[in-house]
Design a protein around this motif. Structure first.
Motif, short mmCIF file in Angstrom:
data_model
loop_
_atom_site.label_atom_id
_atom_site.label_comp_id
_atom_site.label_asym_id
_atom_site.label_seq_id
_atom_site.Cartn_x
_atom_site.Cartn_y
_atom_site.Cartn_z
N SER A 22 2.23 -1.70 -4.64
CA SER A 22 3.33 -1.17 -5.67
C SER A 22 4.23 -1.48 -4.12
O SER A 22 6.04 -2.10 -4.43
N ALA A 23 4.03 -1.04 -2.95
CA ALA A 23 5.44 -1.90 -1.23
C ALA A 23 5.69 -2.58 -1.28
O ALA A 23 6.94 -3.16 -1.25
N GLU A 42 -1.30 -12.12 -0.61
CA GLU A 42 -2.09 -11.53 -1.61
C GLU A 42 -3.70 -12.01 -1.71
O GLU A 42 -3.64 -13.15 -2.04
N ASP A 49 -3.15 -1.58 -6.92
CA ASP A 49 -3.81 -0.72 -6.68
C ASP A 49 -3.93 -0.04 -8.35
O ASP A 49 -4.56 0.03 -9.15
N LYS A 59 -4.08 6.28 -16.29
CA LYS A 59 -2.37 7.28 -17.23
C LYS A 59 -2.95 6.56 -18.01
O LYS A 59 -3.18 6.99 -19.97
N ALA A 123 -4.09 -11.82 4.98
CA ALA A 123 -3.77 -12.69 5.88
C ALA A 123 -4.90 -11.85 7.11
O ALA A 123 -4.83 -10.54 8.01
N ASP A 310 0.42 3.05 1.08
CA ASP A 310 -0.30 4.09 1.56
C ASP A 310 -1.08 3.72 3.05
O ASP A 310 -2.00 3.95 3.69
N PHE A 317 1.57 7.20 -3.20
CA PHE A 317 2.00 7.92 -4.93
C PHE A 317 2.32 6.36 -4.44
O PHE A 317 3.40 5.70 -3.68
N THR A 318 2.29 5.55 -5.88
CA THR A 318 3.41 4.49 -5.78
C THR A 318 4.86 4.98 -5.63
O THR A 318 5.59 3.66 -4.90
#
Ligand SMILES: Cc1cc2nc3c(=O)[nH]c(=O)nc-3n(C[C@H](O)[C@H](O)[C@H](O)COP(=O)(O)OP(=O)(O)OC[C@H]3O[C@@H](n4cnc5c(N)ncnc54)[C@H](O)[C@@H]3O)c2cc1C
Ligand SMILES: NC(=O)c1ccc[n+]([C@@H]2O[C@H](COP(=O)([O-])OP(=O)(O)OC[C@H]3O[C@@H](n4cnc5c(N)ncnc54)[C@H](O)[C@@H]3O)[C@@H](O)[C@H]2O)c1
Length: 479
Positions: A22-23, A42, A49, A59, A123, A310, A317-318
């Motif tokens: 997300s980040a 990546e 996640d 969800k 990396a 995170d 949290f996303t």
């Protein structure tokens, strides 16, 4: 060790981002759309996640469980309740289909179209502003670490040997657990506990301290009571002595001597930052067991390196990963002031009912402001829509200072994650409680409960002796 001598490349992008969760994805998309040369590295699945092992599958599982539960809950509406027939493997197909539907948004193809160069590699630092990723050497003045977190396993004797599920493995399980034992009663533990119970498992949650300890206990109690009423065995203040394998799956031995046999064991006992293999010391990036150390602008001890999401241990949290990515873009790319504002942070736990919070809890507000606060409450039982839906367990609770500045709000209700949003806006825009008391929400909606909670701030003054005296006086004037 892989040898890349033949194909070694050297890259010097404006921005290099490690981690496409997300980040990292928000940072990469933002920087690329601003016309910068961006490399995104990546080592595993794009989306991190949230897409693959967190928010999205959890969800989706919760949504399937809600469908199952609806079949049991018809009686008050005149619908004969039935015990649902759950095809668990098909439920997990649904979970995989939802991930697949969202995955194109996070894909290599989409990011390459945005102009990002994606390297599917691991990396590690080889200098203060230099990284090695497979056959690539990347040198950049702006390096963003967005490497996320992983499940932390508590030091319980026998746990590692017995084996256990985490969020990284539970969504690949295709057999309904006959008895799921969950270690940890935080958001992951309780969301998964209720979903599995509703899908037909026996579920026991073992929590060493309090359930949902980061939330307001007055509201968390309502969620806990609902899970109990649905048959989840919830044990707080429970210490585990050891875990062993058993013919049925696993046996958990409590310090009290009690033995619990389960078919599956889920560990949801908190998170640890992912820093393994990054060689942070080579770049002078300080870190602790909680995460990579950052200042309020998310810069690390190395002025060329930021840590967002995170991995910095601030939040998990996303939406905070996205917010922190936007702060990086604002601070590092626009050179504008960019400091994380802890007062606006919301979160929601997607149990049924949901539990959402923004800003300070009552306890935090009292610690900061003493008794100079007002606590406003509105129960869902007083809301007509909640009555029609028969979802009257819940409430809106808001905290203001004496002058009506909103310090925090919490909601336990169906869709609390949606209902909290006017409060998020109000706190972010520093609106006073009068703003939330003076708009017109459509009737009948659960959202009216927020307006009524806000309105209760004025009840005493509005209908008090001074106002009554004034209205009596005005009523004597000619019309
Ligand atoms: C079960 C569960 C449910 C959740 N539900 C919610 C929810 O409902 N709402 C919410 O807001 N949050 C939720 N969260 C939290 C949310 O998933 C995380 O906060 C979010 O995913 C963090 O994003 P991130 O980008 O920081 O890290 P991640 O998504 O973990 O991404 C980090 C990426 O970095 C990569 N990486 C790590 N090291 C390297 C390296 N050396 N080289 C290359 N790549 C590397 C990893 O492979 C990974 O893809 C949930 C979490 C879990 C576990
Ligand atoms: N809805 C959401 O936004 C959502 C959902 C899931 C996860 N998340 C994020 O992921 C983070 C991690 O979630 P989590 O639930 O794993 O962690 P958590 O830290 O919130 O809760 C873990 C719980 O495990 C307990 N615990 C620790 N060791 C234990 C032991 N030995 N025995 C019994 N209990 C033990 C702790 O006391 C705590 O209550 C959350 O804090 C949240 O930020 C968010």
């Amino acid at each position: 060790m892989r040898i890349y001598a033949a194909a070694m490349t050297t890259l010097a992008p404006d921005v290099c981002i490690v981690g496409a969760g997300s980040a990292g994805l928000v940072a990469a998309a933002g920087a690329a759309q601003l016309g910068l040369d961006v490399v995104l590295i990546e080592r595993a699945a794009m989306g991190g996640d949230c897409l693959n092992q967190g928010c999205v599958p959890s969800k989706a599982l919760i949504a399937a469980a809600r469908m199952a539960q609806a079949q049991r809950d018809g009686a008050p509406f005149g619908i004969v309740p039935v015990e649902p027939t759950v095809d668990f493997a098909r439920v997990m197909d649904h979970v995989a289909e939802v991930i697949a539907a969202i995955a194109p948004n996070d894909s290599v193809e989409r990011f390459e179209k945005l102009g990002v160069r994606v390297l599917k590699e691991e990396a590690r630092f080889i200098g203060r502003t230099e990284l090695q990723a497979g056959p690539h050497r990347i040198s950049s003045r702006r390096i963003v670490l967005a490497t996320g977190s992983q499940p932390a396993a508590p030091p319980i004797p026998g746990l590692a040997e017995a084996g256990f599920l985490t969020n990284e493995t539970i969504f690949a399980n295709r057999t309904l657990p006959s008895h799921l034992i969950v270690i940890g009663g935080g958001p992951i533990g309780l969301e998964m506990a209720q979903a599995h119970r509703r899908l037909g498992s026996r579920v026991t949650v073992l929590e060493v301290a309090e359930f949902l300890a980061k939330d307001d206990p007055e509201l968390a109690t309502i969620v806990v009571a609902r899970l109990r009423s649905e048959g989840v065995d919830l044990c707080n203040h429970t210490k585990i002595a050891r875990v062993d394998r058993s013919p049925a799956g696993v046996v958990v031995i409590l310090e009290s001597g009690e033995r619990l046999e389960g078919s599956h064991l889920l560990v949801a006992a908190g998170r640890a930052p992912v820093v393994d293999g990054l060689d942070l010391d080579k770049a002078g990036v300080a870190h602790t067991a909680k995460g990579i150390t950052v200042d309020a602008s998310l810069k690390t001890s190395n002025r060329n390196v930021w840590a967002i999401g995170d991995c910095n241990g601030l939040y998990a949290f996303t939406h905070m990963a996205g917010y922190e990515a936007s702060l990086f873009i604002r601070g590092a790319l626009f050179r504008a002031p960019a400091r994380l504002d802890a007062a606006i942070v919301p979160w929601a736990t997607y149990t049924d009912p949901e539990l959402a919070q923004v800003g300070l809890s009552e306890r935090q507000a009292r610690e900061k402001h003493g008794d100079a606060i007002k606590v406003l409450r509105w129960k869902l039982a007083e809301n007509d829509r909640a009555q029609t839906e028969r979802t009257t367990e819940g409430m809106v609770k808001a905290i203001t200072d004496r002058r009506g500045r909103i310090l925090g709000a919490a909601i336990v209700a169906p869709h609390a994650g949606e209902l909290i949003q006017p409060w998020c806006l109000a706190i972010a825009k520093r609106l006073k409680i009068s703003a939330l008391a003076s708009f017109v929400p459509p009737y009948p909606t659960l959202g009216e409960a927020s307006k009524r909670a806000a309105g209760s701030y004025f009840t005493e003054t509005l209908f008090g002796p001074r106002t009554r005296w004034l209205v009596r006086l005005l009523s004597r004037l000619p019309v």
